[in-house]
Design a protein around this motif. Structure first.
Motif, PDB file in Angstrom:
ATOM      1  N   TYR A  44       0.836  -1.199   0.000  1.00 55.41           N
ATOM      2  CA  TYR A  44       0.000   0.000   0.000  1.00 55.41           C
ATOM      3  C   TYR A  44       0.872   1.251   0.000  1.00 55.41           C
ATOM      4  CZ  TYR A  44      -3.740  -3.131   1.694  1.00 55.41           C
ATOM      5  OH  TYR A  44      -4.650  -4.149   1.824  1.00 55.41           O
ATOM      6  N   LEU A  45       0.264   2.361  -0.392  1.00 51.55           N
ATOM      7  CA  LEU A  45       0.884   3.671  -0.243  1.00 51.55           C
ATOM      8  C   LEU A  45       0.528   4.249   1.119  1.00 51.55           C
ATOM      9  CD1 LEU A  45       0.030   5.236  -3.724  1.00 51.55           C
ATOM     10  CD2 LEU A  45       2.225   4.249  -3.025  1.00 51.55           C
ATOM     11  N   ALA A  46       1.403   5.074   1.682  1.00 55.00           N
ATOM     12  CA  ALA A  46       1.108   5.742   2.947  1.00 55.00           C
ATOM     13  C   ALA A  46      -0.099   6.663   2.809  1.00 55.00           C
ATOM     14  CB  ALA A  46       2.315   6.534   3.418  1.00 55.00           C
ATOM     15  N   SER A  47      -0.348   7.152   1.608  1.00 55.35           N
ATOM     16  CA  SER A  47      -1.478   8.058   1.387  1.00 55.35           C
ATOM     17  C   SER A  47      -2.809   7.333   1.325  1.00 55.35           C
ATOM     18  CB  SER A  47      -1.271   8.842   0.084  1.00 55.35           C
ATOM     19  OG  SER A  47      -1.127   7.944  -1.014  1.00 55.35           O
ATOM     20  N   ASN A  48      -2.782   6.006   1.246  1.00 54.47           N
ATOM     21  CA  ASN A  48      -4.024   5.225   1.185  1.00 54.47           C
ATOM     22  C   ASN A  48      -3.865   3.970   2.051  1.00 54.47           C
ATOM     23  OD1 ASN A  48      -6.580   4.404   0.444  1.00 54.47           O
ATOM     24  ND2 ASN A  48      -5.940   3.518  -1.503  1.00 54.47           N
ATOM     25  N   PRO A  49      -3.851   4.146   3.385  1.00 51.10           N
ATOM     26  CA  PRO A  49      -3.480   3.048   4.269  1.00 51.10           C
ATOM     27  C   PRO A  49      -4.605   2.093   4.663  1.00 51.10           C
ATOM     28  CG  PRO A  49      -3.791   5.021   5.554  1.00 51.10           C
ATOM     29  CD  PRO A  49      -4.032   5.406   4.116  1.00 51.10           C
ATOM     30  N   ASP A  50      -5.825   2.355   4.210  1.00 50.00           N
ATOM     31  CA  ASP A  50      -6.957   1.502   4.586  1.00 50.00           C
ATOM     32  C   ASP A  50      -6.786   0.123   3.957  1.00 50.00           C
ATOM     33  OD1 ASP A  50      -9.371   0.265   5.110  1.00 50.00           O
ATOM     34  OD2 ASP A  50     -10.589   2.018   4.597  1.00 50.00           O
ATOM     35  N   LYS A  51      -6.749  -0.916   4.786  1.00 52.71           N
ATOM     36  CA  LYS A  51      -6.525  -2.262   4.246  1.00 52.71           C
ATOM     37  C   LYS A  51      -7.701  -2.746   3.393  1.00 52.71           C
ATOM     38  CE  LYS A  51      -8.426  -5.252   7.879  1.00 52.71           C
ATOM     39  NZ  LYS A  51      -8.147  -6.336   8.824  1.00 52.71           N
ATOM     40  N   ASN A  61      -4.220 -17.924   7.397  1.00 47.18           N
ATOM     41  CA  ASN A  61      -4.000 -16.785   6.501  1.00 47.18           C
ATOM     42  C   ASN A  61      -3.339 -15.586   7.192  1.00 47.18           C
ATOM     43  OD1 ASN A  61      -5.250 -18.239   4.414  1.00 47.18           O
ATOM     44  ND2 ASN A  61      -7.276 -17.483   5.006  1.00 47.18           N
ATOM     45  N   SER A  62      -2.165 -15.787   7.735  1.00 46.13           N
ATOM     46  CA  SER A  62      -1.383 -14.652   8.236  1.00 46.13           C
ATOM     47  C   SER A  62      -0.987 -13.770   7.052  1.00 46.13           C
ATOM     48  CB  SER A  62      -0.124 -15.136   8.955  1.00 46.13           C
ATOM     49  OG  SER A  62      -0.454 -15.845  10.129  1.00 46.13           O
ATOM     50  N   TYR A  63      -0.869 -12.479   7.288  1.00 49.51           N
ATOM     51  CA  TYR A  63      -0.534 -11.587   6.183  1.00 49.51           C
ATOM     52  C   TYR A  63       0.293 -10.404   6.662  1.00 49.51           C
ATOM     53  CZ  TYR A  63      -4.663  -8.975   7.824  1.00 49.51           C
ATOM     54  OH  TYR A  63      -5.590  -8.297   8.596  1.00 49.51           O
ATOM     55  N   ILE A  64       0.963  -9.766   5.700  1.00 43.21           N
ATOM     56  CA  ILE A  64       1.818  -8.613   5.975  1.00 43.21           C
ATOM     57  C   ILE A  64       1.368  -7.462   5.094  1.00 43.21           C
ATOM     58  CG2 ILE A  64       4.188  -7.738   6.012  1.00 43.21           C
ATOM     59  CD1 ILE A  64       5.108 -10.697   5.989  1.00 43.21           C
ATOM     60  N   ARG A  65       1.189  -6.279   5.688  1.00 47.94           N
ATOM     61  CA  ARG A  65       0.859  -5.083   4.917  1.00 47.94           C
ATOM     62  C   ARG A  65       2.076  -4.159   4.911  1.00 47.94           C
ATOM     63  NH1 ARG A  65      -3.364  -5.088   8.651  1.00 47.94           N
ATOM     64  NH2 ARG A  65      -3.018  -2.924   9.234  1.00 47.94           N
ATOM     65  N   PHE A  66       2.594  -3.885   3.728  1.00 41.97           N
ATOM     66  CA  PHE A  66       3.737  -2.993   3.578  1.00 41.97           C
ATOM     67  C   PHE A  66       3.234  -1.615   3.150  1.00 41.97           C
ATOM     68  CE2 PHE A  66       5.756  -7.137   2.949  1.00 41.97           C
ATOM     69  CZ  PHE A  66       6.932  -7.009   3.678  1.00 41.97           C
ATOM     70  N   TYR A  67       3.558  -0.592   3.947  1.00 36.94           N
ATOM     71  CA  TYR A  67       3.192   0.795   3.637  1.00 36.94           C
ATOM     72  C   TYR A  67       4.463   1.573   3.319  1.00 36.94           C
ATOM     73  CZ  TYR A  67      -1.243  -0.365   5.951  1.00 36.94           C
ATOM     74  OH  TYR A  67      -2.438  -0.943   6.310  1.00 36.94           O
ATOM     75  N   ILE A  68       4.536   2.139   2.127  1.00 41.79           N
ATOM     76  CA  ILE A  68       5.731   2.902   1.757  1.00 41.79           C
ATOM     77  C   ILE A  68       5.468   4.400   1.888  1.00 41.79           C
ATOM     78  CG2 ILE A  68       5.182   2.986  -0.729  1.00 41.79           C
ATOM     79  CD1 ILE A  68       8.271   2.646  -1.157  1.00 41.79           C
ATOM     80  N   PHE A  69       6.474   5.101   2.418  1.00 44.32           N
ATOM     81  CA  PHE A  69       6.403   6.545   2.630  1.00 44.32           C
ATOM     82  C   PHE A  69       7.410   7.219   1.699  1.00 44.32           C
ATOM     83  CE2 PHE A  69       4.643   4.597   6.292  1.00 44.32           C
ATOM     84  CZ  PHE A  69       3.760   5.497   6.866  1.00 44.32           C
ATOM     85  N   VAL A  70       6.895   7.978   0.753  1.00 45.00           N
ATOM     86  CA  VAL A  70       7.714   8.802  -0.133  1.00 45.00           C
ATOM     87  C   VAL A  70       7.139  10.210  -0.072  1.00 45.00           C
ATOM     88  CG1 VAL A  70       8.486   9.218  -2.493  1.00 45.00           C
ATOM     89  CG2 VAL A  70       8.284   6.863  -1.643  1.00 45.00           C
ATOM     90  N   PRO A  71       7.901  11.206   0.376  1.00 48.49           N
ATOM     91  CA  PRO A  71       7.344  12.538   0.650  1.00 48.49           C
ATOM     92  C   PRO A  71       6.926  13.276  -0.615  1.00 48.49           C
ATOM     93  CG  PRO A  71       9.727  12.590   0.831  1.00 48.49           C
ATOM     94  CD  PRO A  71       9.352  11.146   0.639  1.00 48.49           C
ATOM     95  N   ASN A  72       5.814  13.995  -0.509  1.00 47.04           N
ATOM     96  CA  ASN A  72       5.435  14.905  -1.594  1.00 47.04           C
ATOM     97  C   ASN A  72       5.813  16.337  -1.196  1.00 47.04           C
ATOM     98  OD1 ASN A  72       3.389  15.914   0.111  1.00 47.04           O
ATOM     99  ND2 ASN A  72       1.856  14.511  -0.722  1.00 47.04           N
TER     100      ASN A  72
END
Length: 258
Positions: free
Chosen positions: A9-16, A206-217
């Motif tokens: 996911y993007l940091a700007s859209n973190p809703d799973k 069903n274990s899972y991992i959510r990766f959120y990336i932060f790139v500044p605007n």
């Protein structure tokens, strides 16, 4: 052999509940978890594969029972403990050793092809890893991201891992604060705003991992990020709907990133 799912996911859209940019499933054996625990975990805990199987087993298992020699008494709010707790340190280490194989599997690379190392700081908490990605690797993990065409001032990303044994949404606020400490502690403008939070949900199935990336605007400012990340806990009504501070913080933080 457990099968886990990595979602990006993007940091700007973190809703799973929103559509992730990428989804990848991978399998890992208990033996591999044991070896990775020896190689990469930051705390000395043996047999993480065994612990993973144990922690994802039903709590009705006899292993969880706390035995006693007397029926005892209840004194106010103090009651007898009849079930064992799962240790947060073990849960955290399980999550930490799952991160590297999940990224490597998603990229289709062996783990030793990833550029990463563990990091630590004196007297304050910082993220668990620092990883380095090429633009093509970033595009493989977060395909069609809006930041792909934007020049970046660094290829290094601090990566904080947060594990839990329940369902949740968004990313933990404590992880934001650890990213802030890293950016502040590095004393370099080039690294500010770049980071990854990995939320590991360890579940019986069903274990899972959510990766959120932060790139500044262009809206990103370090002190503004700090102000939002350290907002007090609580709830507030927004347009008649009660939302938690975690939702408010993640929405406000999201405006600072792609």
């Amino acid at each position: 052999m457990p099968t886990l799912t990595a979602k990006f996911y993007l940091a700007s859209n973190p809703d799973k509940n929103s559509l992730p940019l990428n989804v990848h499933s991978f399998s890992i054996s208990s033996f591999s978890m044991d070896v990775l625990g020896i190689l990469y975990s930051g705390t000395l805990i043996d047999s993480l594969g065994y612990h993973y199987n144990l922690y994802t087993s039903p709590t009705s298992s006899p292993m969880y029972k706390v035995w006693r020699t007397t029926s005892g008494i209840t004194a106010g709010r103090i009651k007898m403990q009849d079930k064992k707790h799962k240790a947060a340190a073990v849960t955290g280490n399980i999550g930490e050793v799952l991160i590297i194989p999940s990224l490597a599997s998603t990229l289709g690379q062996p783990m030793n092809a990833l550029a990463f190392h563990r990091i630590k700081a004196h007297n304050w908490q910082c993220p668990d890893y620092r990883v380095s990605f090429s633009p093509s690797e970033l595009n493989s993990l977060w395909p069609s991201s809006p930041f792909i065409s934007v020049p970046m001032s660094t290829s290094d990303f601090p990566l904080e891992v947060k594990s839990c044994l329940h369902e949740d949404n968004y990313y933990p606020i404590e992880a934001l604060q650890q990213l802030y400490h890293y950016w502040k502690g590095c004393s370099s403008k080039s690294v500010e705003g770049y980071g990854i939070i990995a939320r590991v949900n360890i579940r019986p199935v069903n274990s899972y991992i959510r990766f959120y990336i932060f790139v500044p605007n262009k809206k990103f400012k370090l002190e503004l990020f700090k102000k939002i990340a350290y907002m007090k806990a609580g709830k507030k009504k927004v347009r008649g709907v009660t939302i938690s501070n975690q939702q408010r913080i993640t929405r406000a933080i999201g405006r600072l990133f792609y």
